[in-house]
Design a protein around this motif. Structure first.
Motif, mmCIF file in Angstrom:
data_model
loop_
_atom_site.group_PDB
_atom_site.id
_atom_site.type_symbol
_atom_site.label_atom_id
_atom_site.label_comp_id
_atom_site.label_asym_id
_atom_site.label_seq_id
_atom_site.Cartn_x
_atom_site.Cartn_y
_atom_site.Cartn_z
ATOM 1 N N ASP A 283 0.854 -1.187 0.000
ATOM 2 C CA ASP A 283 0.000 0.000 0.000
ATOM 3 C C ASP A 283 0.891 1.239 0.000
ATOM 4 O O ASP A 283 2.023 1.188 0.491
ATOM 5 C CB ASP A 283 -0.938 0.024 1.208
ATOM 6 C CG ASP A 283 -2.046 1.063 1.040
ATOM 7 O OD1 ASP A 283 -3.081 0.717 0.443
ATOM 8 O OD2 ASP A 283 -1.866 2.220 1.477
ATOM 9 N N TYR A 284 0.383 2.322 -0.521
ATOM 10 C CA TYR A 284 1.153 3.568 -0.590
ATOM 11 C C TYR A 284 1.552 4.060 0.800
ATOM 12 O O TYR A 284 2.667 4.533 1.012
ATOM 13 C CB TYR A 284 0.315 4.621 -1.309
ATOM 14 C CG TYR A 284 1.035 5.909 -1.611
ATOM 15 C CD1 TYR A 284 1.912 5.993 -2.689
ATOM 16 C CD2 TYR A 284 0.835 7.038 -0.841
ATOM 17 C CE1 TYR A 284 2.576 7.171 -2.986
ATOM 18 C CE2 TYR A 284 1.490 8.221 -1.125
ATOM 19 C CZ TYR A 284 2.362 8.285 -2.201
ATOM 20 O OH TYR A 284 3.014 9.456 -2.482
ATOM 21 N N ASN A 285 0.638 3.895 1.765
ATOM 22 C CA ASN A 285 0.837 4.478 3.099
ATOM 23 C C ASN A 285 1.259 3.462 4.143
ATOM 24 O O ASN A 285 0.639 2.409 4.289
ATOM 25 C CB ASN A 285 -0.434 5.179 3.568
ATOM 26 C CG ASN A 285 -0.774 6.388 2.720
ATOM 27 O OD1 ASN A 285 -1.723 6.370 1.945
ATOM 28 N ND2 ASN A 285 0.006 7.454 2.866
ATOM 29 N N SER A 286 2.306 3.800 4.904
ATOM 30 C CA SER A 286 2.775 2.915 5.976
ATOM 31 C C SER A 286 1.746 2.800 7.094
ATOM 32 O O SER A 286 1.628 1.745 7.722
ATOM 33 C CB SER A 286 4.111 3.426 6.528
ATOM 34 O OG SER A 286 3.993 4.737 7.036
ATOM 35 N N THR A 287 0.989 3.865 7.355
ATOM 36 C CA THR A 287 -0.053 3.805 8.383
ATOM 37 C C THR A 287 -1.078 2.738 8.047
ATOM 38 O O THR A 287 -1.543 2.000 8.928
ATOM 39 C CB THR A 287 -0.754 5.172 8.529
ATOM 40 O OG1 THR A 287 0.197 6.143 8.959
ATOM 41 C CG2 THR A 287 -1.895 5.107 9.542
ATOM 42 N N VAL A 288 -1.446 2.626 6.785
ATOM 43 C CA VAL A 288 -2.419 1.620 6.354
ATOM 44 C C VAL A 288 -1.879 0.214 6.604
ATOM 45 O O VAL A 288 -2.581 -0.649 7.145
ATOM 46 C CB VAL A 288 -2.770 1.821 4.864
ATOM 47 C CG1 VAL A 288 -3.615 0.646 4.344
ATOM 48 C CG2 VAL A 288 -3.516 3.140 4.665
ATOM 49 N N ILE A 289 -0.621 -0.027 6.238
ATOM 50 C CA ILE A 289 -0.022 -1.346 6.462
ATOM 51 C C ILE A 289 0.001 -1.681 7.954
ATOM 52 O O ILE A 289 -0.421 -2.771 8.370
ATOM 53 C CB ILE A 289 1.403 -1.411 5.879
ATOM 54 C CG1 ILE A 289 1.378 -1.294 4.348
ATOM 55 C CG2 ILE A 289 2.102 -2.699 6.316
ATOM 56 C CD1 ILE A 289 0.754 -2.459 3.621
ATOM 57 N N ASN A 290 0.493 -0.756 8.775
ATOM 58 C CA ASN A 290 0.661 -1.027 10.205
ATOM 59 C C ASN A 290 -0.657 -1.170 10.952
ATOM 60 O O ASN A 290 -0.788 -2.029 11.828
ATOM 61 C CB ASN A 290 1.484 0.088 10.852
ATOM 62 C CG ASN A 290 2.936 0.055 10.453
ATOM 63 O OD1 ASN A 290 3.482 -1.005 10.143
ATOM 64 N ND2 ASN A 290 3.588 1.206 10.455
ATOM 65 N N GLU A 291 -1.618 -0.324 10.621
ATOM 66 C CA GLU A 291 -2.834 -0.238 11.427
ATOM 67 C C GLU A 291 -4.012 -1.021 10.861
ATOM 68 O O GLU A 291 -4.989 -1.257 11.583
ATOM 69 C CB GLU A 291 -3.240 1.235 11.597
ATOM 70 C CG GLU A 291 -2.193 2.087 12.292
ATOM 71 C CD GLU A 291 -1.878 1.595 13.703
ATOM 72 O OE1 GLU A 291 -2.811 1.124 14.383
ATOM 73 O OE2 GLU A 291 -0.706 1.662 14.107
ATOM 74 N N ILE A 292 -3.941 -1.427 9.588
ATOM 75 C CA ILE A 292 -5.084 -2.114 8.975
ATOM 76 C C ILE A 292 -4.680 -3.429 8.318
ATOM 77 O O ILE A 292 -5.185 -4.492 8.678
ATOM 78 C CB ILE A 292 -5.776 -1.186 7.944
ATOM 79 C CG1 ILE A 292 -6.347 0.041 8.660
ATOM 80 C CG2 ILE A 292 -6.885 -1.935 7.213
ATOM 81 C CD1 ILE A 292 -6.897 1.105 7.737
ATOM 82 N N THR A 293 -3.755 -3.378 7.348
ATOM 83 C CA THR A 293 -3.416 -4.594 6.588
ATOM 84 C C THR A 293 -2.845 -5.687 7.479
ATOM 85 O O THR A 293 -3.312 -6.838 7.470
ATOM 86 C CB THR A 293 -2.401 -4.279 5.469
ATOM 87 O OG1 THR A 293 -2.733 -3.050 4.830
ATOM 88 C CG2 THR A 293 -2.363 -5.392 4.460
ATOM 89 N N LEU A 294 -1.801 -5.337 8.230
ATOM 90 C CA LEU A 294 -1.155 -6.329 9.092
ATOM 91 C C LEU A 294 -2.118 -6.878 10.151
ATOM 92 O O LEU A 294 -2.206 -8.106 10.331
ATOM 93 C CB LEU A 294 0.074 -5.698 9.739
ATOM 94 C CG LEU A 294 1.391 -6.466 9.607
ATOM 95 C CD1 LEU A 294 2.575 -5.610 10.003
ATOM 96 C CD2 LEU A 294 1.352 -7.732 10.441
ATOM 97 N N PRO A 295 -2.883 -6.023 10.852
ATOM 98 C CA PRO A 295 -3.870 -6.566 11.796
ATOM 99 C C PRO A 295 -4.898 -7.479 11.129
ATOM 100 O O PRO A 295 -5.288 -8.492 11.711
ATOM 101 C CB PRO A 295 -4.517 -5.302 12.369
ATOM 102 C CG PRO A 295 -3.459 -4.258 12.283
ATOM 103 C CD PRO A 295 -2.746 -4.557 10.985
ATOM 104 N N ASN A 296 -5.346 -7.137 9.923
ATOM 105 C CA ASN A 296 -6.292 -8.017 9.234
ATOM 106 C C ASN A 296 -5.682 -9.378 8.941
ATOM 107 O O ASN A 296 -6.334 -10.419 9.093
ATOM 108 C CB ASN A 296 -6.760 -7.366 7.931
ATOM 109 C CG ASN A 296 -7.818 -6.309 8.147
ATOM 110 O OD1 ASN A 296 -8.422 -6.216 9.206
ATOM 111 N ND2 ASN A 296 -8.042 -5.489 7.131
ATOM 112 N N ALA A 297 -4.421 -9.392 8.500
ATOM 113 C CA ALA A 297 -3.745 -10.663 8.238
ATOM 114 C C ALA A 297 -3.625 -11.479 9.519
ATOM 115 O O ALA A 297 -3.866 -12.694 9.523
ATOM 116 C CB ALA A 297 -2.375 -10.411 7.622
#
Length: 315
Positions: free
Chosen positions: A152-166
């Protein structure tokens, strides 16, 4: 208009959204080259889901976005994208925030298509490009993919949404804190998930990246970890801005295996930002690298499409 949100609120399942958010009009300058970064999976998986609310749609678990936005406003948003998105009433701020805090409706179009077309992920290397919540990659992971990478373009999205979803889907956290039963129905989830049990095997197949597409490509080819090109690249609602078509096309050409496939979901037209499926199809045809096929058209609400892409010289 923005990409037209399908944003789940607290206690609701994701679904078709509204037009209420408006995007800033993109400038004609070149795509912003935001540096790439790989995000390590924390050893303490409990902390990944701390203060998160987990909800459910079918067999997929996802973090409630509204709760994440409230948390990020206080402390967890080093990029400042949440406050800027809220203050500007925009789901798209070119070069700053590219929509990853929302779940867009074409994501579910593509997930439905996987079942209808019997797309097989077993032992495949898969990239969820412009992943946002990462649901496409998570479906591939549940389909026994060999490796799944999320960008994803944004690190906040990876840390706070993508990784928790995984984490929620790989550890089964959702089954303990979310709903009972299938479909879109669910009970109000607990705000504090129970302890995660060990390091799940599924997460060992995952890597997470933030940054602009070409920068992530360079990182993959230059880092010390082994990397092989992707058998399948999944991407949803990433062609809203024609200014980005060159970067997207080149990234697909660099990262896709010679016999690989791209599955792309999009609205026919993105009002206000100017992109759309047929404009992108024309762009690809002019480059003469890929062959394309519109494999599904969805007529509910705004017309949407699924496109399959492959190299012209592939088998």
């Amino acid at each position: 208009k923005s990409k037209q949100t399908a944003s789940p609120g607290t206690g609701s399942s994701p679904g078709p959204g509204t037009d209420k958010h408006r995007a800033e009009m993109p400038s004609k300058k070149k795509f912003c080259f935001k540096a790439a970064k790989e995000h390590d999976i924390p050893e303490d998986l409990d902390k990944v889901l701390e203060n998160k609310v987990v909800e459910r749609r079918g067999d997929l678990y996802y973090i409630n976005m509204s709760v994440v936005e409230m948390t990020c406003l206080d402390e967890d948003d080093g990029e400042g994208i949440v406050s800027r998105s809220i203050s500007s009433h925009s789901d798209l701020i070119p070069g700053v925030y590219e929509g990853g805090l929302k779940i867009w409706e074409c994501t579910f179009d593509l997930i439905d298509y996987f079942s209808e077309a019997e797309i097989r992920f077993t032992n495949k290397t898969v990239l969820d490009l412009g992943c946002g919540a990462g649901l496409l990659g998570i479906v591939a992971l549940k389909g026994k993919a060999g490796q799944v990478h999320f960008q994803d373009y944004n690190s906040t999205v990876i840390n706070e949404i993508t990784l928790p979803n995984a984490v929620a889907n790989c550890t089964g956290e959702g089954s303990r804190v979310g709903s009972r039963g299938g479909g879109k129905t669910h009970e109000p989830p607990s705000k504090r998930p129970k302890k995660a049990e060990g390091s799940p095997d599924g997460l060992t197949k995952c890597r997470f990246f933030s940054g602009e597409w070409s920068e992530v490509s360079q990182l993959l080819f230059s880092c010390s970890k082994p990397f092989s090109k992707y058998d399948i690249i999944l991407t949803s609602e990433t062609i809203y801005n024609p200014d980005h078509y060159g970067a997207l096309h080149d990234t697909l050409a660099q990262l896709l295996d010679k016999n690989g496939r791209v599955y792309l979901a999009s609205k026919v037209h993105y009002f206000g930002v100017g992109g759309g499926i047929y404009l992108f199809e024309k762009f690809v045809e002019e480059r003469n690298v890929f062959r394309t096929s519109i494999v599904k058209i969805i007529d509910k609400g705004l017309q949407r499409c699924i496109m399959e892409m492959a190299f012209k010289d592939s088998s």
